[in-house]
Design an enzyme around this catalytic site. Sequence first.
Site, PDB file in Angstrom:
ATOM      1  N   ASP A 115       0.979  -1.154   0.078  1.00  0.00           N
ATOM      2  CA  ASP A 115       0.005  -0.178  -0.215  1.00  0.00           C
ATOM      3  C   ASP A 115       1.075   1.107  -0.112  1.00  0.00           C
ATOM      4  O   ASP A 115       2.024   1.336   0.569  1.00  0.00           O
ATOM      5  CB  ASP A 115      -0.948  -0.037   1.187  1.00  0.00           C
ATOM      6  CG  ASP A 115      -1.902   1.191   1.091  1.00  0.00           C
ATOM      7  OD1 ASP A 115      -2.872   1.032   0.593  1.00  0.00           O
ATOM      8  OD2 ASP A 115      -1.667   1.971   2.102  1.00  0.00           O
ATOM      9  N   GLU A 168       1.224  -0.617  -5.085  1.00  0.00           N
ATOM     10  CA  GLU A 168       0.173   0.392  -5.368  1.00  0.00           C
ATOM     11  C   GLU A 168       0.800   1.874  -5.472  1.00  0.00           C
ATOM     12  O   GLU A 168       1.272   2.359  -4.332  1.00  0.00           O
ATOM     13  CB  GLU A 168      -1.001   0.627  -4.243  1.00  0.00           C
ATOM     14  CG  GLU A 168      -1.911   1.565  -4.440  1.00  0.00           C
ATOM     15  CD  GLU A 168      -2.461   2.310  -3.303  1.00  0.00           C
ATOM     16  OE1 GLU A 168      -3.655   3.074  -3.571  1.00  0.00           O
ATOM     17  OE2 GLU A 168      -1.826   2.310  -2.441  1.00  0.00           O
TER      18      GLU A 168
END
Length: 783
Positions: A452, A505
């Site tokens: 993330d 990401e």
Amino acid sequence: MTARPPSRKSPSPTEPTAAATARSAREAKTKARKGNTAPGARASGASRGVGAARELAPEDRERLLSGGHHDPHALLGARVGRSGVELRVLRPYAKTVTVIAKGLRAKLSADGDGLFSGVLPMRTAPDYRLLVTYAAEGGEQEVEVHDPYRFLPALGDLDLHLIGEGRHEELWRALGAHPMVHEGVSGTRFTVWAPNARGVQVLGDFSYWDGTGHPMRSLGATGVWELFVPGVGAGALYKFRIMRPDGSSTVRADPMARQAEVPPATASVITESHHVWRDEEWMAHRGDRPVHESPLSVYELHLPSWRAGLTYRQLADQLPRYVKDLGFTHVEFMPVSEHPFGGSWGYQVTGFYAPTSRMGSPDDFRHLVDALHRAGIGVIMDWVPAHFPRDDWALAEFDGRPLYEHPDPARAAHPDWGTLEFDYGRKEVRNFLVANAVYWCEQFHIDGIRVDAVASMLYLDYSRGPGQWSPNEHGGRENLDAVAFLQEMNATVYRRCPGVVTIAEESTAWDGVTRATHHVGPGGFGGLGFGLKWNMGWMHDSLGYVGHEPVHRKFHHHEMTFSMVYAYSENYVLPISHDEVVHGKRSLVSKMPGDWWQQRANHRAYLGFMWAHPGKQLLFMGQEFAQGAEWSEGHGPDWWLLDPSYAAEADHRGVRLLVRDLNAVYAALPALWERDTDPGGFAWVEGNAADDNVFAFLRYDTAGEPLLAVSNFSPVVRHDYRLGVPEEFAAWVEVLNTDAALYGGGGVVSPDPRKAQPIGAHGRPMSLEVTLPPLATVWLRPE
């Protein structure tokens, strides 16, 4: 051994209650005021056969009892002296302590404050136990225990060396709480990294949350503290009491805890796994084909809210069946690591090594992964090494100074989320995170790690204005420490865990996210080493396009084609994730213009375009049946939309049937996935029909077999629409049409094969005339 109460609320039958021990202490002080032995002074007279031990130096005594001594084993336990074996034990609130050894039973002298000592008439230290008597209601309680301070360290020199080097790839085996048999005695080894601490105590429900009797020893320059506590086993709760450099104390959960209490409780839990894996076939073959050359269709979900209230084991009964029916190859779990606030969706982690206890134990989570593997479904999990929350019982200033976070407050504070950023330049912190990624893959058989917020890690000026950040040593804005960490993490995971994929990401144009770490790019950096990267540009542009009314789409036509300009610069995943259906962004179907029929038609056409576009697919739960409401962690997907009693149930079920068929055809046709990263696997047929709102392209597999994908994003039927096709194929047949009545469409389909004609179109000598349904995507392949 140290007895553990049968529950947190019930005292052990062999240990005194907290009230009784406190009362005993008060009675001792009363006697002192009446002229008896003062607290802290030696009691007069030793037991028969036991000599008087030397007194502790006042400063040693104070440091020991306050929890600020670095080496309690130097003061406690047995050691051979000139007149015998000196023995000193620390048992807070005890009335008496008797030593039991072969041929010996001797009562120690009370030195006050829970200290007892004596000199045994022996030449060598015996294998001894302690018989401890406490005052209790109705009389006395007596318990026989091992002395924690008679044991050598239970952590080896190699572990300490690797920790010191920041290269312990199985750090979870060295740090934390580990039930074990040490020197023939069952108990738990506690270890914690706290290099700035003046002293550390372990406390838990086994000690009535009083750490006085369990000070830990420092194991030298590594900053590791250790204590083996006999008799404590799996299920016990614990924390660490740390004396900071300034002499104040803080009580912390274990950063390496492999299980935590159910939030909002914050204690760590001693655990050991008894799960027997049954996914041997899956594990043996998951790496047979490189992931970028394999079908990858991901169903993203938030476990606590997918079907709210289900445990890991209940999810194991339902989730594999549902996902397999839909044909997704993988699930992706939003973070499952322990986190205190459910509203963070798991993205503010306090227990990096512990699956959240909200739905069960670590073995229960293993059972869920096992069930998915046995159903042929891979498991990807979101991983959050970009930041951590400031809770004062967790990682923030863990030992009184910045430890896991960067020492520069400006670098440590994350400007967007009110959290702290890790200090990636500190080898022990980098080791903590690298080993954590390996831990999930090896201990829980995770098949993919989706990292993330990578962009927030890579840039020193991320969300920071002028004067709020300092450049790196070369004058740039790149966070060189974060780059090195990500490279190390990826290299280590790929080396140790065959078949695992790492996914970034990353929302910027950073060069080489999915390039190998040893290949240096134009910017002078080696690749970050990820296997895949989320294509945030495609997501943003394509959602922007379909959000416009069809009459305006011609002015935004190239927002749908621009992705092919850079489609092969990285290995991409096309994400329609949770981030796109929350905080006022609306669900996927609600982003679409028009009435309810048109919204669903746009939704279906968009999914057809997405599944045919180069790159892997990811769809968030609820979008597979066109949920109209935004997702909320409070109630999850609106499953009632699929209830046969609901009037519009068929509308939603039709979209779910389409997703099932998209996945089925996708998996069956290698042209849609085999050459996702090869420019030779794609060719535009019609990319400039802005006035028609039409896009057409070919996908090829490695054998040269094509698939023709055509999307009509206008609300009108286009009859006899001519498209150029490869000349070697004489007839083409529809294999999927999002306007089929089965899916809730208008039924404008072409069941009969379409013959290629020797009429040139789009630079090809052969062409087809096809009927394009309104707001629909059609896939055709050679008959």
